[in-house]
Structures are given as structure tokens and as C-alpha cells.
Design a protein around this motif. Structure first.
Motif, mmCIF file in Angstrom:
data_model
loop_
_atom_site.group_PDB
_atom_site.id
_atom_site.type_symbol
_atom_site.label_atom_id
_atom_site.label_comp_id
_atom_site.label_asym_id
_atom_site.label_seq_id
_atom_site.Cartn_x
_atom_site.Cartn_y
_atom_site.Cartn_z
ATOM 1 N N GLY A 176 0.794 -1.214 0.000
ATOM 2 C CA GLY A 176 0.000 0.000 0.000
ATOM 3 C C GLY A 176 0.831 1.270 0.000
ATOM 4 O O GLY A 176 0.306 2.370 0.032
ATOM 5 N N GLU A 177 2.123 1.179 -0.020
ATOM 6 C CA GLU A 177 2.993 2.340 -0.051
ATOM 7 C C GLU A 177 3.206 2.734 -1.515
ATOM 8 O O GLU A 177 3.349 1.874 -2.378
ATOM 9 C CB GLU A 177 4.329 1.958 0.595
ATOM 10 C CG GLU A 177 5.090 3.152 1.130
ATOM 11 C CD GLU A 177 6.283 2.705 1.942
ATOM 12 O OE1 GLU A 177 7.389 3.083 1.538
ATOM 13 O OE2 GLU A 177 6.103 1.987 2.937
ATOM 14 N N PRO A 178 3.229 4.020 -1.846
ATOM 15 C CA PRO A 178 3.411 4.397 -3.249
ATOM 16 C C PRO A 178 4.798 4.012 -3.741
ATOM 17 O O PRO A 178 5.759 4.041 -2.983
ATOM 18 C CB PRO A 178 3.247 5.917 -3.242
ATOM 19 C CG PRO A 178 3.481 6.339 -1.853
ATOM 20 C CD PRO A 178 3.093 5.180 -0.979
ATOM 21 N N PRO A 179 4.902 3.607 -4.998
ATOM 22 C CA PRO A 179 6.216 3.263 -5.545
ATOM 23 C C PRO A 179 7.075 4.521 -5.690
ATOM 24 O O PRO A 179 6.606 5.629 -5.557
ATOM 25 C CB PRO A 179 5.894 2.635 -6.893
ATOM 26 C CG PRO A 179 4.580 3.202 -7.269
ATOM 27 C CD PRO A 179 3.833 3.429 -5.982
ATOM 28 N N PHE A 180 8.347 4.312 -5.989
ATOM 29 C CA PHE A 180 9.294 5.429 -6.072
ATOM 30 C C PHE A 180 8.892 6.456 -7.124
ATOM 31 O O PHE A 180 9.064 7.640 -6.926
ATOM 32 C CB PHE A 180 10.694 4.915 -6.372
ATOM 33 C CG PHE A 180 11.266 4.083 -5.254
ATOM 34 C CD1 PHE A 180 11.449 4.635 -4.005
ATOM 35 C CD2 PHE A 180 11.598 2.755 -5.447
ATOM 36 C CE1 PHE A 180 11.973 3.887 -2.966
ATOM 37 C CE2 PHE A 180 12.116 2.001 -4.419
ATOM 38 C CZ PHE A 180 12.310 2.560 -3.171
ATOM 39 N N ALA A 181 8.382 6.016 -8.241
ATOM 40 C CA ALA A 181 8.018 6.941 -9.307
ATOM 41 C C ALA A 181 6.927 7.896 -8.828
ATOM 42 O O ALA A 181 6.970 9.090 -9.106
ATOM 43 C CB ALA A 181 7.562 6.182 -10.540
ATOM 44 N N ASP A 182 5.934 7.367 -8.082
ATOM 45 C CA ASP A 182 4.873 8.230 -7.572
ATOM 46 C C ASP A 182 5.405 9.182 -6.513
ATOM 47 O O ASP A 182 5.006 10.340 -6.444
ATOM 48 C CB ASP A 182 3.731 7.396 -7.000
ATOM 49 C CG ASP A 182 2.912 6.715 -8.088
ATOM 50 O OD1 ASP A 182 3.029 7.139 -9.256
ATOM 51 O OD2 ASP A 182 2.164 5.780 -7.769
ATOM 52 N N ALA A 183 6.305 8.705 -5.681
ATOM 53 C CA ALA A 183 6.888 9.578 -4.659
ATOM 54 C C ALA A 183 7.697 10.691 -5.329
ATOM 55 O O ALA A 183 7.641 11.850 -4.913
ATOM 56 C CB ALA A 183 7.772 8.773 -3.718
ATOM 57 N N ALA A 184 8.442 10.354 -6.359
ATOM 58 C CA ALA A 184 9.218 11.356 -7.085
ATOM 59 C C ALA A 184 8.280 12.353 -7.775
ATOM 60 O O ALA A 184 8.548 13.556 -7.800
ATOM 61 C CB ALA A 184 10.131 10.695 -8.103
ATOM 62 N N ARG A 185 7.168 11.837 -8.320
ATOM 63 C CA ARG A 185 6.193 12.709 -8.965
ATOM 64 C C ARG A 185 5.564 13.652 -7.943
ATOM 65 O O ARG A 185 5.373 14.839 -8.212
ATOM 66 C CB ARG A 185 5.117 11.876 -9.660
ATOM 67 C CG ARG A 185 4.154 12.735 -10.486
ATOM 68 C CD ARG A 185 3.127 11.918 -11.244
ATOM 69 N NE ARG A 185 3.797 11.058 -12.220
ATOM 70 C CZ ARG A 185 3.693 9.732 -12.251
ATOM 71 N NH1 ARG A 185 2.948 9.102 -11.371
ATOM 72 N NH2 ARG A 185 4.309 9.022 -13.168
ATOM 73 N N ASP A 241 5.734 17.589 -8.037
ATOM 74 C CA ASP A 241 4.526 18.421 -7.982
ATOM 75 C C ASP A 241 4.637 19.472 -6.883
ATOM 76 O O ASP A 241 4.250 20.628 -7.068
ATOM 77 C CB ASP A 241 3.283 17.560 -7.769
ATOM 78 C CG ASP A 241 2.915 16.755 -9.001
ATOM 79 O OD1 ASP A 241 3.390 17.098 -10.106
ATOM 80 O OD2 ASP A 241 2.153 15.777 -8.852
ATOM 81 N N GLU A 242 5.159 19.067 -5.738
ATOM 82 C CA GLU A 242 5.336 20.017 -4.642
ATOM 83 C C GLU A 242 6.344 21.104 -5.032
ATOM 84 O O GLU A 242 6.126 22.289 -4.749
ATOM 85 C CB GLU A 242 5.812 19.293 -3.384
ATOM 86 C CG GLU A 242 4.765 18.421 -2.735
ATOM 87 C CD GLU A 242 5.321 17.604 -1.572
ATOM 88 O OE1 GLU A 242 6.474 17.867 -1.163
ATOM 89 O OE2 GLU A 242 4.596 16.736 -1.075
ATOM 90 N N SER A 243 7.422 20.706 -5.678
ATOM 91 C CA SER A 243 8.415 21.678 -6.123
ATOM 92 C C SER A 243 7.830 22.622 -7.157
ATOM 93 O O SER A 243 8.077 23.832 -7.122
ATOM 94 C CB SER A 243 9.630 20.975 -6.711
ATOM 95 O OG SER A 243 10.291 20.211 -5.741
ATOM 96 N N LEU A 244 7.032 22.075 -8.078
ATOM 97 C CA LEU A 244 6.406 22.898 -9.102
ATOM 98 C C LEU A 244 5.440 23.895 -8.477
ATOM 99 O O LEU A 244 5.410 25.072 -8.855
ATOM 100 C CB LEU A 244 5.679 22.016 -10.121
ATOM 101 C CG LEU A 244 5.022 22.733 -11.296
ATOM 102 C CD1 LEU A 244 6.074 23.477 -12.112
ATOM 103 C CD2 LEU A 244 4.282 21.736 -12.160
ATOM 104 N N THR A 245 4.679 23.450 -7.508
ATOM 105 C CA THR A 245 3.749 24.343 -6.821
ATOM 106 C C THR A 245 4.518 25.456 -6.103
ATOM 107 O O THR A 245 4.128 26.633 -6.163
ATOM 108 C CB THR A 245 2.901 23.548 -5.813
ATOM 109 O OG1 THR A 245 2.207 22.518 -6.517
ATOM 110 C CG2 THR A 245 1.904 24.436 -5.108
#
Length: 121
Positions: free
Chosen positions: A21-30, A34-38
Motif C-alpha cells: 500500500g505504499e506508493p512506488p518510487f516513481a509516484d513519490a518522485a512525482r 509536484d510540490e516543487s512545481l507548486t
């Protein structure tokens, strides 16, 4: 939830993380991207607002300076300062043309006479 390093010293397998149930690395990086973009978009909005304020301040300063220069010109030259300035410039141009058309000997003789008069005084 599994730790970042398993008991064998290897990073966890992304498939195992998905199963738990933990997000994979790609989702965590995304998510991080997204946070950086915001955050960057927020900074850009702030910078645009600051640039707008600086632009308004610069325009106000230029208008104030122009008003000050115009007021000083009226104080020094009277009611029609720009016309008087244009007249003085035109007179200097005409005087320069007349002096240039005179023969050099006449000009030098006049200067010599003026210099000798100045020394006598």
C-alpha cells in the motif's frame, strides 16, 4: 510498512511497496516534483507582484522628476521656458555660422586686440 532498507541491506522492491500500500518510487518522485512545481509557481507569482510594484514605483518617480524639471525650468526661464531655450540655441547656431564665415585673419586680429586690452587693465 517496510523500512527504507530491508534485512539484506538492499532497497525495497517497488512491487513489494505497492503490495503493502505504499506508493512506488516513481509516484513519490512525482509527488516531490509536484510540490516543487507548486512552490516554484508560488515564487513566480510573488516575483511578478514585486516586479509590478517596482514598475509602478519607477513610473511614479519618473513622473515626479519630470514635474520637478518642468517647475525648475519655469522658475529659471519664466513663462515660456522651452521657447526661450529654443531661441537661445538658435541664436548660438547663427552666431557660430557667422563666425565660421569670417576670414581667419579678421578673427585673430580681433582676438589679439581683445587680449592686449585685457592685459592693459
Amino acid at each position: 510498512m517496510q523500512s527504507s532498507i530491508n534485512r539484506h541491506g538492499l532497497p525495497p522492491d517497488p512491487d513489494e511497496l505497492i503490495a503493502e500500500g505504499e506508493p512506488p518510487f516513481a509516484d513519490a518522485a512525482r509527488d516531490n516534483a509536484d510540490e516543487s512545481l507548486t512552490a516554484l509557481r508560488h515564487e513566480v507569482r510573488l516575483l511578478r507582484a514585486r516586479i509590478g510594484m517596482l514598475r509602478e514605483d519607477a513610473e511614479a518617480a519618473l513622473k515626479a522628476k519630470a514635474t520637478s524639471i518642468d517647475a525648475n525650468a519655469h522658475v529659471q526661464l519664466g513663462d515660456y521656458p522651452w521657447a526661450k531655450l529654443a531661441l537661445a540655441t538658435g541664436a548660438a547656431f547663427v552666431a557660430a555660422r557667422i563666425i565660421r564665415s569670417l576670414p581667419l585673419g579678421v578673427v585673430l586680429a580681433g582676438l589679439a586686440g581683445h587680449i592686449s586690452d585685457a592685459r592693459r587693465r
